[in-house]
Write a protein that holds these residues in place. Structure first.
Motif, PDB file in Angstrom:
ATOM      1  N   GLU A  79      -1.598   0.086  -3.305  1.00 57.83           N
ATOM      2  CA  GLU A  79      -2.641  -0.902  -3.038  1.00 57.83           C
ATOM      3  C   GLU A  79      -3.279  -0.637  -1.671  1.00 57.83           C
ATOM      4  OE1 GLU A  79      -0.913  -4.745  -3.416  1.00 57.83           O
ATOM      5  OE2 GLU A  79      -0.302  -4.458  -5.509  1.00 57.83           O
ATOM      6  N   ARG A  80      -4.490  -1.155  -1.480  1.00 57.30           N
ATOM      7  CA  ARG A  80      -5.218  -0.931  -0.234  1.00 57.30           C
ATOM      8  C   ARG A  80      -4.708  -1.847   0.875  1.00 57.30           C
ATOM      9  NH1 ARG A  80     -10.034  -2.909  -0.699  1.00 57.30           N
ATOM     10  NH2 ARG A  80     -10.804  -1.920   1.206  1.00 57.30           N
ATOM     11  N   LEU A  81      -4.645  -1.299   2.092  1.00 61.30           N
ATOM     12  CA  LEU A  81      -4.308  -2.107   3.272  1.00 61.30           C
ATOM     13  C   LEU A  81      -5.614  -2.622   3.864  1.00 61.30           C
ATOM     14  CD1 LEU A  81      -2.152  -3.161   5.197  1.00 61.30           C
ATOM     15  CD2 LEU A  81      -2.399  -1.064   6.536  1.00 61.30           C
ATOM     16  N   THR A  82      -5.977  -3.851   3.501  1.00 60.63           N
ATOM     17  CA  THR A  82      -7.253  -4.418   3.916  1.00 60.63           C
ATOM     18  C   THR A  82      -7.153  -5.038   5.304  1.00 60.63           C
ATOM     19  OG1 THR A  82      -6.721  -6.559   2.923  1.00 60.63           O
ATOM     20  CG2 THR A  82      -7.785  -4.918   1.509  1.00 60.63           C
ATOM     21  N   PRO A 111       0.811  -1.229   0.000  1.00 61.46           N
ATOM     22  CA  PRO A 111       0.000   0.000   0.000  1.00 61.46           C
ATOM     23  C   PRO A 111       0.842   1.276   0.000  1.00 61.46           C
ATOM     24  CG  PRO A 111      -0.903  -1.596   1.542  1.00 61.46           C
ATOM     25  CD  PRO A 111       0.418  -2.141   1.087  1.00 61.46           C
TER      26      PRO A 111
END
Length: 295
Positions: free
Chosen positions: A122-125, A117
């Motif tokens: 990118e997303r930190l889910t 991320p």
């Protein structure tokens, strides 16, 4: 939905077997070399041989023209991260059992999930956070650290995974615009320069003996071969299928440690590695589902 023509599980398994054997050979050779060379000296000679191999193979394949100076800064960051991780890894295999080093190395994909991320947008889910927590628990099971006396080899092995993760993230960005030949050329050349600086700062660089030189050559050849086999395997099957195969490297390396170096088998190393593997598989499976949803 029909299977992609590129999906060939038997061929992927065959290439992955080559990667596992190559990585295992590098671990054994690195341990054998450590009795005579320090990690910086080993990296210097390994990188010199790798430069020759890349130039020779690139010339034969006609791909040397793909080498460029574009993204030179990113190449530098990538190779400094890999050089740091590889030196820590070679240092670790000279201090602790090979199986323990490999188990801690398996945390690298977890670090990629956490760092992506920041560097890849990118997303930190929540899943990635959960995977990181589970992976960290696996590290504690493998290393079982004594806070009053931290084992340096375990710390080096765990830290090497972070270096490999940084290298993987930079490589992912580089592959958008550069060929394998270009990436491997700068990898070998830059790490040769880093090795010369770090090995020669004290003015005393050991020359490998005749007995050790074959092991140095094995380190160089197996290192390049492992990454080539792994990359090729990923072209023939999804990562969710390919990457779990790498777990077979742990029992193989453990067996080699017992047979060649009289290392003891530690059940907790396998328990911790299984936890780390489970965390990695959760993340890879989730990525595969997201990719399928987008296609």
């Amino acid at each position: 939905m029909t299977a992609s023509p590129a999906s060939n599980m038997p061929l992927a398994a065959l290439w992955m077997a080559g990667a596992i054997l190559s990585f295992s050979a590098m671990a054994v050779a690195g341990r054998a070399v450590s009795i005579e060379l320090d990690t910086f000296e080993l990296m210097t000679y390994r990188s010199f041989i790798s430069v020759l191999l890349v130039l020779g193979i690139g010339a034969a394949a006609g791909t040397l023209g793909q080498i460029s100076t574009r993204d030179f800064g990113l190449h530098s960051i990538r190779n400094l991260s890999h050089f740091t991780g590889q030196n820590l890894w070679f240092a670790a295999i000279s201090m602790i059992p090979l199986a323990q080093v490999v188990a801690l190395e398996f945390t690298s994909p977890i670090w990629v999930a956490l760092l992506a991320p920041l560097f890849l947008g990118e997303r930190l889910t929540r899943l990635r956070i959960f995977v990181a927590i589970v992976g960290f628990f696996g590290i504690l099971v493998v290393a079982r650290p004594d806070l009053s006396n931290i084992e340096l080899g375990s710390a080096f092995a765990a830290a090497s995974a972070i270096g490999f993760a940084g290298s993987a993230i930079a490589t992912k960005r580089l592959t958008r615009h550069h060929s394998i030949t270009c990436i491997l050329f700068w990898l070998a050349l830059m790490q040769l320069c880093f090795g010369l600086i770090t090995a020669g700062w004290d003015g005393n660089v050991a020359w490998p003996s005749v007995a050790v030189m074959p092991w140095v050559v094995m380190v160089a050849c197996s290192g390049l071969g492992a990454h080539f086999c792994l990359t090729t395997a990923l072209r023939h099957a999804p990562a969710v299928v390919v990457m779990p195969m790498d777990f077979a490297r742990l029992p193989l390396v453990a067996l080699l440690g017992v047979l060649l170096f009289q290392e003891a088998l530690d059940l907790w190393v396998f328990v911790g590695a299984a936890i780390i593997f489970g965390a990695n598989y959760l993340n890879i499976a989730a990525e595969a589902r997201r990719n399928r949803a987008l296609t």
